[in-house]
Motif scaffolding. Structure first.
Motif, PDB file in Angstrom:
ATOM      1  N   ILE A 196      17.009 -13.846   4.836  1.00 30.22           N
ATOM      2  CA  ILE A 196      16.362 -13.940   6.149  1.00 30.22           C
ATOM      3  C   ILE A 196      16.056 -12.553   6.690  1.00 30.22           C
ATOM      4  CG2 ILE A 196      16.670 -14.676   8.545  1.00 30.22           C
ATOM      5  CD1 ILE A 196      18.415 -16.963   7.470  1.00 30.22           C
ATOM      6  N   GLY A 197      17.011 -11.653   6.557  1.00 30.33           N
ATOM      7  CA  GLY A 197      16.816 -10.288   7.031  1.00 30.33           C
ATOM      8  C   GLY A 197      15.710  -9.570   6.284  1.00 30.33           C
ATOM      9  N   LEU A 198      15.655  -9.754   4.972  1.00 30.97           N
ATOM     10  CA  LEU A 198      14.626  -9.104   4.161  1.00 30.97           C
ATOM     11  C   LEU A 198      13.229  -9.580   4.552  1.00 30.97           C
ATOM     12  CD1 LEU A 198      16.248  -9.114   0.598  1.00 30.97           C
ATOM     13  CD2 LEU A 198      15.772  -7.124   2.025  1.00 30.97           C
ATOM     14  N   LEU A 199      13.085 -10.868   4.790  1.00 30.08           N
ATOM     15  CA  LEU A 199      11.788 -11.395   5.200  1.00 30.08           C
ATOM     16  C   LEU A 199      11.413 -10.928   6.609  1.00 30.08           C
ATOM     17  CD1 LEU A 199      12.019 -15.065   3.858  1.00 30.08           C
ATOM     18  CD2 LEU A 199      10.778 -13.143   2.848  1.00 30.08           C
ATOM     19  N   THR A 200      12.415 -10.726   7.450  1.00 33.49           N
ATOM     20  CA  THR A 200      12.160 -10.296   8.829  1.00 33.49           C
ATOM     21  C   THR A 200      11.678  -8.855   8.894  1.00 33.49           C
ATOM     22  OG1 THR A 200      13.875 -11.810   9.609  1.00 33.49           O
ATOM     23  CG2 THR A 200      13.156 -10.106  11.140  1.00 33.49           C
ATOM     24  N   ILE A 201      12.228  -7.985   8.042  1.00 30.70           N
ATOM     25  CA  ILE A 201      11.872  -6.561   8.124  1.00 30.70           C
ATOM     26  C   ILE A 201      10.423  -6.316   7.737  1.00 30.70           C
ATOM     27  CG2 ILE A 201      14.225  -5.827   7.639  1.00 30.70           C
ATOM     28  CD1 ILE A 201      13.269  -5.082   4.811  1.00 30.70           C
ATOM     29  N   LEU A 202       9.808  -7.245   7.021  1.00 28.61           N
ATOM     30  CA  LEU A 202       8.416  -7.046   6.630  1.00 28.61           C
ATOM     31  C   LEU A 202       7.521  -6.930   7.859  1.00 28.61           C
ATOM     32  CD1 LEU A 202       8.168  -9.605   3.686  1.00 28.61           C
ATOM     33  CD2 LEU A 202       8.551  -7.140   3.553  1.00 28.61           C
ATOM     34  N   GLY A 203       7.772  -7.749   8.866  1.00 26.88           N
ATOM     35  CA  GLY A 203       6.981  -7.684  10.086  1.00 26.88           C
ATOM     36  C   GLY A 203       7.181  -6.376  10.833  1.00 26.88           C
ATOM     37  N   TYR A 204       8.446  -5.925  10.930  1.00 26.18           N
ATOM     38  CA  TYR A 204       8.725  -4.655  11.611  1.00 26.18           C
ATOM     39  C   TYR A 204       8.071  -3.493  10.880  1.00 26.18           C
ATOM     40  CZ  TYR A 204      12.238  -6.712  14.728  1.00 26.18           C
ATOM     41  OH  TYR A 204      12.857  -7.433  15.692  1.00 26.18           O
ATOM     42  N   SER A 205       8.173  -3.489   9.572  1.00 26.85           N
ATOM     43  CA  SER A 205       7.593  -2.413   8.774  1.00 26.85           C
ATOM     44  C   SER A 205       6.077  -2.361   8.954  1.00 26.85           C
ATOM     45  CB  SER A 205       7.937  -2.620   7.293  1.00 26.85           C
ATOM     46  OG  SER A 205       7.285  -1.672   6.480  1.00 26.85           O
ATOM     47  N   LEU A 206       5.447  -3.518   8.954  1.00 26.25           N
ATOM     48  CA  LEU A 206       3.994  -3.589   9.079  1.00 26.25           C
ATOM     49  C   LEU A 206       3.542  -3.178  10.477  1.00 26.25           C
ATOM     50  CD1 LEU A 206       1.564  -4.412   7.361  1.00 26.25           C
ATOM     51  CD2 LEU A 206       1.735  -6.682   8.369  1.00 26.25           C
ATOM     52  N   TYR A 207       4.359  -3.433  11.488  1.00 32.35           N
ATOM     53  CA  TYR A 207       3.980  -3.110  12.864  1.00 32.35           C
ATOM     54  C   TYR A 207       3.722  -1.618  13.027  1.00 32.35           C
ATOM     55  CZ  TYR A 207       4.418  -2.289  17.876  1.00 32.35           C
ATOM     56  OH  TYR A 207       4.201  -1.875  19.157  1.00 32.35           O
ATOM     57  N   ASP A 208       4.655  -0.790  12.604  1.00 33.12           N
ATOM     58  CA  ASP A 208       4.490   0.662  12.721  1.00 33.12           C
ATOM     59  C   ASP A 208       3.268   1.139  11.941  1.00 33.12           C
ATOM     60  OD1 ASP A 208       6.383   1.498  14.472  1.00 33.12           O
ATOM     61  OD2 ASP A 208       7.925   1.894  12.982  1.00 33.12           O
ATOM     62  N   THR A 209       3.073   0.583  10.754  1.00 35.82           N
ATOM     63  CA  THR A 209       1.941   0.987   9.916  1.00 35.82           C
ATOM     64  C   THR A 209       0.621   0.667  10.587  1.00 35.82           C
ATOM     65  OG1 THR A 209       3.272   0.605   7.926  1.00 35.82           O
ATOM     66  CG2 THR A 209       0.894   0.733   7.645  1.00 35.82           C
ATOM     67  N   VAL A 210       0.504  -0.512  11.187  1.00 33.89           N
ATOM     68  CA  VAL A 210      -0.744  -0.928  11.841  1.00 33.89           C
ATOM     69  C   VAL A 210      -1.026  -0.056  13.062  1.00 33.89           C
ATOM     70  CG1 VAL A 210      -1.835  -2.804  13.141  1.00 33.89           C
ATOM     71  CG2 VAL A 210      -0.701  -3.290  10.977  1.00 33.89           C
ATOM     72  N   VAL A 211       0.007   0.357  13.772  1.00 36.70           N
ATOM     73  CA  VAL A 211      -0.187   1.230  14.935  1.00 36.70           C
ATOM     74  C   VAL A 211      -0.850   2.536  14.508  1.00 36.70           C
ATOM     75  CG1 VAL A 211       1.019   2.652  16.638  1.00 36.70           C
ATOM     76  CG2 VAL A 211       1.661   0.264  16.351  1.00 36.70           C
ATOM     77  N   VAL A 212      -0.362   3.139  13.440  1.00 40.52           N
ATOM     78  CA  VAL A 212      -0.942   4.390  12.946  1.00 40.52           C
ATOM     79  C   VAL A 212      -2.366   4.143  12.419  1.00 40.52           C
ATOM     80  CG1 VAL A 212      -0.661   6.325  11.362  1.00 40.52           C
ATOM     81  CG2 VAL A 212       1.355   5.256  12.354  1.00 40.52           C
ATOM     82  N   PHE A 213      -2.555   3.049  11.699  1.00 39.57           N
ATOM     83  CA  PHE A 213      -3.874   2.734  11.150  1.00 39.57           C
ATOM     84  C   PHE A 213      -4.909   2.536  12.267  1.00 39.57           C
ATOM     85  CE2 PHE A 213      -2.542   0.855   6.768  1.00 39.57           C
ATOM     86  CZ  PHE A 213      -2.140   2.108   6.382  1.00 39.57           C
ATOM     87  N   ASP A 214      -4.505   1.904  13.358  1.00 37.85           N
ATOM     88  CA  ASP A 214      -5.421   1.673  14.461  1.00 37.85           C
ATOM     89  C   ASP A 214      -5.859   2.998  15.075  1.00 37.85           C
ATOM     90  OD1 ASP A 214      -6.716  -0.271  16.322  1.00 37.85           O
ATOM     91  OD2 ASP A 214      -5.472   0.758  17.786  1.00 37.85           O
ATOM     92  N   SER A 215      -4.915   3.911  15.239  1.00 32.78           N
ATOM     93  CA  SER A 215      -5.257   5.238  15.751  1.00 32.78           C
ATOM     94  C   SER A 215      -6.168   5.982  14.778  1.00 32.78           C
ATOM     95  CB  SER A 215      -3.975   6.045  15.982  1.00 32.78           C
ATOM     96  OG  SER A 215      -4.264   7.379  16.359  1.00 32.78           O
ATOM     97  N   LEU A 216      -5.897   5.842  13.490  1.00 31.26           N
ATOM     98  CA  LEU A 216      -6.716   6.492  12.468  1.00 31.26           C
ATOM     99  C   LEU A 216      -8.131   5.927  12.450  1.00 31.26           C
ATOM    100  CD1 LEU A 216      -7.000   8.399  10.082  1.00 31.26           C
ATOM    101  CD2 LEU A 216      -5.987   6.646   8.620  1.00 31.26           C
ATOM    102  N   LYS A 217      -8.255   4.625  12.614  1.00 30.00           N
ATOM    103  CA  LYS A 217      -9.577   3.995  12.625  1.00 30.00           C
ATOM    104  C   LYS A 217     -10.419   4.520  13.784  1.00 30.00           C
ATOM    105  CE  LYS A 217     -11.822  -0.539  12.984  1.00 30.00           C
ATOM    106  NZ  LYS A 217     -11.593  -1.997  13.160  1.00 30.00           N
ATOM    107  N   GLU A 218      -9.807   4.665  14.965  1.00 28.37           N
ATOM    108  CA  GLU A 218     -10.536   5.174  16.123  1.00 28.37           C
ATOM    109  C   GLU A 218     -10.899   6.644  15.941  1.00 28.37           C
ATOM    110  OE1 GLU A 218     -11.671   3.619  18.846  1.00 28.37           O
ATOM    111  OE2 GLU A 218     -11.064   1.744  17.881  1.00 28.37           O
ATOM    112  N   GLY A 219      -9.966   7.407  15.350  1.00 31.58           N
ATOM    113  CA  GLY A 219     -10.196   8.843  15.192  1.00 31.58           C
ATOM    114  C   GLY A 219     -11.234   9.199  14.152  1.00 31.58           C
ATOM    115  N   THR A 220     -11.451   8.308  13.194  1.00 28.66           N
ATOM    116  CA  THR A 220     -12.389   8.614  12.105  1.00 28.66           C
ATOM    117  C   THR A 220     -13.739   7.918  12.275  1.00 28.66           C
ATOM    118  OG1 THR A 220     -11.393   6.828  10.788  1.00 28.66           O
ATOM    119  CG2 THR A 220     -10.577   9.061  10.419  1.00 28.66           C
ATOM    120  N   LYS A 221     -13.967   7.329  13.435  1.00 27.29           N
ATOM    121  CA  LYS A 221     -15.264   6.699  13.693  1.00 27.29           C
ATOM    122  C   LYS A 221     -16.348   7.781  13.742  1.00 27.29           C
ATOM    123  CE  LYS A 221     -15.097   3.388  16.595  1.00 27.29           C
ATOM    124  NZ  LYS A 221     -14.976   2.645  17.874  1.00 27.29           N
TER     125      LYS A 221
END
Length: 366
Positions: A196-221
């Motif tokens: 259960i814990g292993l499956l749960t951490i996938l969402g947390y891990s992806l959250y931080d990554t998406v935050v950086v990606f969103d900033s990168l997408k805006e910065g490289t427009k």
């Protein structure tokens, strides 16, 4: 009155203070590869300490007892002939797990434990667990993991681009491998709570990554329309701009998990809480690391192979070399480029004007 200094987060966001995460990516790659290889070797050599739910056996729960954990473990192993795992619960009771027992053997072990511990046999609760149940749980977990990975790749490819989807997928696999490897190295028991814990951490891990990606997408427009920054430099600014947010989010998430792990599991002896919080704690830390040091540098590496981004990098470096040769700053070079653009427009306007006047003069002579 002295001007109040801005916070570190504000200066990071403006690019006034920055750490070169992208420039040092080979160091992070090497460190991650070393940790991953260590985890894989540990899994191959030591394997995982699978809990009673996955290998089958019996779980005995005693009332409050003065017998130590080590002594109870010795009694259980002598009575069963198998390895035993003993936990001291918060109430002073003992939870004894013995793998590889059937119903008949379980009754025999229960009887011998009652004699050794000085407890009435009727007060020892016995629960028999079959390995098929754990196998079903494991199969469902693998199915859920595969579906999750596929959906993540599809979503990120649509919301961002396929390079970011690939980088995020590699980061998720990196986090899972490290977490499972630590379980193998330390010998922590793998239970349903761990899954259960292993499956749960996938969402947390992806959250931080998406935050950086969103900033990168805006910065490289429209990044190819300028000649001041390369893609890697904009990516580095995106990481630094979201760094404080990522750290704060991770710390806030780790604090309650640490409470579950060290207080709920360590002090109160709650087995399931211990299993879930341990995988969460390790996975959250690995996820924060991968979103900063692995995912975004991988995106930068993949993007730098594109012809348009390669051409941009050449123009940026050529402009800097030209500015350095003239002893100009980048701001001055930008001003010169902007002014030259206006001069060229003025020249084109003058030429067009001259042609127009010549045409009208010809018409008058005609």
């Amino acid at each position: 009155m002295a001007k109040k200094r801005d916070s570190l987060g504000a200066r990071l966001n403006r690019g006034e203070v920055a750490y070169d995460f992208i420039g040092n990516r080979k160091l992070w790659y090497g460190l991650s590869i070393l940790i991953t290889i260590t985890a894989i070797v540990a899994l191959a050599v030591r394997g995982l300490n699978m809990g009673i739910e996955f290998q089958g056996g019996a779980v005995f729960t005693t009332p409050k007892s003065e017998v130590s954990v080590s002594q109870a473990q010795e009694y259980a192993e002598e009575a069963s002939g198998h390895d035993a795992l003993v936990q001291k619960l918060g109430s002073g009771a003992l939870r004894i797990q013995v793998g590889g027992l059937d119903t008949e053997k379980s009754d025999q072990v229960r009887s011998e434990l009652a004699k050794d511990l000085g407890i009435a046999e009727s007060k020892i609760a016995a629960e028999l667990v079959g390995p098929s149940w754990g196998e079903q749980i494991a199969n469902k977990a693998w199915t859920g993991l595969a579906v999750f990975m596929i959906l993540v790749v599809i979503y990120l490819a649509i919301a961002f681009e396929w390079r970011m989807a690939v980088a995020a997928l590699i980061a998720l696999i990196h986090d899972l491998t490290i977490t499972v490897g630590i379980y193998s190295l330390v010998g922590f028991e793998v239970t349903v709570g761990t899954v259960i814990g292993l499956l749960t951490i996938l969402g947390y891990s992806l959250y931080d990554t998406v935050v950086v990606f969103d900033s990168l997408k805006e910065g490289t427009k429209d990044i190819t329309k300028q000649t001041r920054y390369t893609y890697s430099e904009v990516a580095n600014r995106s990481i630094n701009g979201t760094l404080i947010r990522s750290i704060n989010t991770t710390v806030v998430a780790l604090l309650p998990v640490a409470g579950l792990l060290f207080i709920g599991g360590g002090v109160l002896g709650a087995g399931m809480l211990n299993d879930i919080s341990l995988s969460l704690f390790v996975g959250l830390a690995a996820g924060a690391y991968s979103s900063i040091f692995i995912a975004t540098p991988l995106v930068a590496d993949l993007k730098e192979r594109e012809p348009a981004i390669k051409a941009l990098k050449k123009r940026v470096l050529a402009k800097r070399a030209s500015a350095a040769a003239k002893g100009e700053s980048l701001e001055d070079a930008d001003s010169d480029e902007h002014r030259d653009g206006f001069d060229e427009d003025d020249d084109r306007t003058a030429v067009v004007g001259q042609r127009g006047r010549r045409g009208r003069a010809s018409e008058q002579r005609g």
